[in-house]
Design a protein around this motif. Structure first.
Motif, PDB file in Angstrom:
ATOM      1  N   THR A  80      59.831 -29.875 -39.882  1.00 24.41           N
ATOM      2  CA  THR A  80      58.676 -29.037 -40.234  1.00 24.41           C
ATOM      3  C   THR A  80      57.412 -29.519 -39.544  1.00 24.41           C
ATOM      4  O   THR A  80      56.620 -28.723 -39.017  1.00 24.41           O
ATOM      5  N   THR A  81      57.217 -30.845 -39.518  1.00 26.28           N
ATOM      6  CA  THR A  81      56.017 -31.398 -38.885  1.00 26.28           C
ATOM      7  C   THR A  81      56.031 -31.164 -37.379  1.00 26.28           C
ATOM      8  O   THR A  81      54.989 -30.849 -36.780  1.00 26.28           O
ATOM      9  N   LEU A  84      54.944 -27.800 -36.788  1.00 29.64           N
ATOM     10  CA  LEU A  84      53.523 -27.619 -37.068  1.00 29.64           C
ATOM     11  C   LEU A  84      52.642 -28.162 -35.952  1.00 29.64           C
ATOM     12  O   LEU A  84      51.509 -27.688 -35.768  1.00 29.64           O
ATOM     13  N   SER A  88      49.152 -26.439 -34.573  1.00 27.17           N
ATOM     14  CA  SER A  88      47.811 -27.037 -34.667  1.00 27.17           C
ATOM     15  C   SER A  88      47.111 -27.035 -33.314  1.00 27.17           C
ATOM     16  O   SER A  88      45.904 -26.782 -33.228  1.00 27.17           O
ATOM     17  N   ILE A 199      52.296 -30.382 -47.064  1.00 24.95           N
ATOM     18  CA  ILE A 199      52.783 -29.001 -46.977  1.00 24.95           C
ATOM     19  C   ILE A 199      53.490 -28.604 -48.271  1.00 24.95           C
ATOM     20  O   ILE A 199      53.255 -27.518 -48.825  1.00 24.95           O
ATOM     21  N   LEU A 429      47.291 -30.007 -41.270  1.00 21.93           N
ATOM     22  CA  LEU A 429      46.979 -29.515 -39.920  1.00 21.93           C
ATOM     23  C   LEU A 429      46.188 -30.548 -39.116  1.00 21.93           C
ATOM     24  O   LEU A 429      46.453 -30.760 -37.929  1.00 21.93           O
TER      25      LEU A 429
END
Length: 490
Positions: A80-81, A84, A88, A199, A429
């Motif tokens: 997930t990171t 992301l 960002s 998150i 973020l």
């Protein structure tokens, strides 16, 4: 105690603590130094720090249990990171595109990336929500790092909290040598765990927010107006004919007020677009007491004279192809005009119903005439800056259904949940961005090594590439923050 007084008191306390801390340390006061070492306190000017090892055992117990669950949990956090991270970066680039292409006023309202600064774009009255939410979100963030480190058998040194004046931030120290000796993908799991927890926190609190919204709607009226919880005593709105705590506002002129957002939008709209009022010819002829118009020192015009304090000079604004059914300027009692006027006109179109004519008050640029409609009470007439109304009143979108209820619990709960959602997503973020002192700095460094280790033989080249990406991300983020603050201040 207001916010300014509270901040001054905190400043005085910091100065006193710093003075005695410096005095006792310079005198080598043993009991005081022993106290600092035993408790983990560190005091500096406008800077307070506390760390402890007392929580290490609890975190080790949590991280060592349910290993199968944590394997899946932190693997999800890693993926997930990593998804992301490009999002960002795209947000930063899009914000730069906004600055380059948009006009100043539109940009100031719609900039997608901007810092939250108390007193600039965050009311100082909500500083308590800011501090509580920030420490809670950062604790959840650091618990993610700590549990992931324990799961990978990395030693925890200590955990603690740093308070920069009134802004608290939690942190966790882990053994750097064991961290760097891990497999890069295991290290990434630890680095990404904090963002992943933020998150998840935002998602869980969002679900709670929806449930609480439904629960409060059974006890309060929602989207039917706003409830006045407090009026500043020094404000003109606090007069005998003004607003009181417990009043319910449904309209400002012809703008319908349903909640806090529409309340703000209505006030801003009356500031940007001066309202006109539709009146009949008979009303004007019966009460008009105008004198020849003259200019005032403040730039406004007057046709009433100094003796008529509750009267205003109005200008005839009908688009009637040169046929004047009313005089160009008229002196009318402001309250009578607004109480008898049920229609409003836009000064650009100047449209009123049949047998009505559009007039507007001649007031200074920053001043306007407001008709604030209340439930079961006479309308409040206010002449002044619309944003003064916004600053002088504290409102709630929750109108009590029963006499024994108050919107305090609903307001506090919903506002705190909103802040947790926004701050948790914001921390996620910001932390994933390739920026110095952020998790994204270390994540980018590891990803660069993983991607380039088989393609580039020189370690220096890989390091330089990582440094270039991080410095570029840091420069762009700082530019956006300073630019946002600069436009807000202007």
């Amino acid at each position: 105690m207001d916010v300014t007084t509270c901040l001054l008191l905190i400043t005085v306390i910091y100065c006193i603590l710093f003075f005695f801390d410096t005095l006792f340390k310079s005198c080598a006061h043993y009991p005081y130094i022993k106290f600092l070492h035993g408790t983990g306190f560190k005091i500096k000017l406008f800077h307070f720090q506390w760390n402890t090892t007392a929580l290490n055992r609890i975190l080790v117990r949590w991280g060592s249990s349910h290993l199968r669950f944590f394997n899946v949990w932190f693997a999800l956090g890693l993926y997930t990171t990593l998804m992301l991270l490009p999002i960002s970066v795209c947000l930063i680039l899009y914000a730069l595109f906004q600055i380059i292409t948009a006009k100043g006023e539109d940009l100031n309202q719609n900039l997608i990336v901007e810092p939250i600064i108390p007193g600039i774009n965050l009311p100082l009255s909500e500083l308590g929500y800011y501090s509580v939410t920030l420490i809670f979100c950062s604790i959840v963030h650091e618990i993610g790092h700590a549990l992931a480190a324990v799961k990978e058998d990395v030693h925890l040194v200590n955990v603690g909290v740093i308070v920069l004046f009134v802004i608290p931030v939690a942190y966790v120290n882990i053994n750097i040598e064991k961290l760097t000796a891990l497999n890069p993908w295991k290290t990434l799991r630890i680095l990404c765990a904090g963002v992943w927890h933020n998150i998840v926190l935002a998602f869980v609190v969002f679900l709670i927010y929806i449930i609480m919204s439904y629960a409060f709607s059974t006890v309060f009226y929602v989207d039917n107006g706003i409830y006045i919880t407090h009026v500043e005593p020094n404000s003109p709105l606090a007069g005998p004919r003004g607003l009181y705590a417990g009043d319910i506002i449904t309209n400002i002129n012809d703008c319908v007020v349903r909640d806090e957002i529409s309340w703000t939008e209505c006030l801003v709209n009356t500031w940007n677009n001066k309202p006109g009022f539709c009146v009949t010819t008979d009303l004007v002829h019966s009460v008009d007491e105008s004198i020849p118009i003259f200019e005032l020192p403040n730039g406004a015009y007057d046709c009433c004279g100094p003796t008529k304090k509750d009267w205003l000079c109005f200008e005839y604004a009908d688009n009637n192809d040169g046929i004047l059914e009313l005089p160009p300027h008229m002196c009318l009692p402001a309250r009578k005009v607004l109480e008898t006027s049920n229609y409003f006109c836009d000064l650009t179109t100047q449209i009123c119903p049949n047998n009505y004519h559009c007039i507007y008050p001649l007031l200074p640029n920053a001043t306007t005439l407001l008709k604030i409609k209340l439930i079961q009470k006479p309308d409040v007439i206010y002449i002044g800056h619309p944003l003064d109304v916004l600053h002088a009143t504290h409102v709630s979108p929750y109108i009590p259904r029963y006499l024994f209820t108050t919107p305090l619990i609903a307001d506090t709960t919903m506002k705190l949940l909103k802040y947790i959602i926004l701050f948790s997503l914001g921390l996620a973020l910001v932390n994933v961005m390739p920026c110095i002192y952020m998790d994204g700095h270390h994540i980018t460094n590891l990803l660069t090594q993983i991607v380039l280790k088989d393609k580039v033989q020189s370690r220096n080249t890989i390091t330089l590439a990582s440094i270039f990406i991080t410095l570029t991300g840091t420069a762009l983020l700082l530019f956006l923050c300073f630019y946002s603050i600069y436009t807000k201040i202007l």
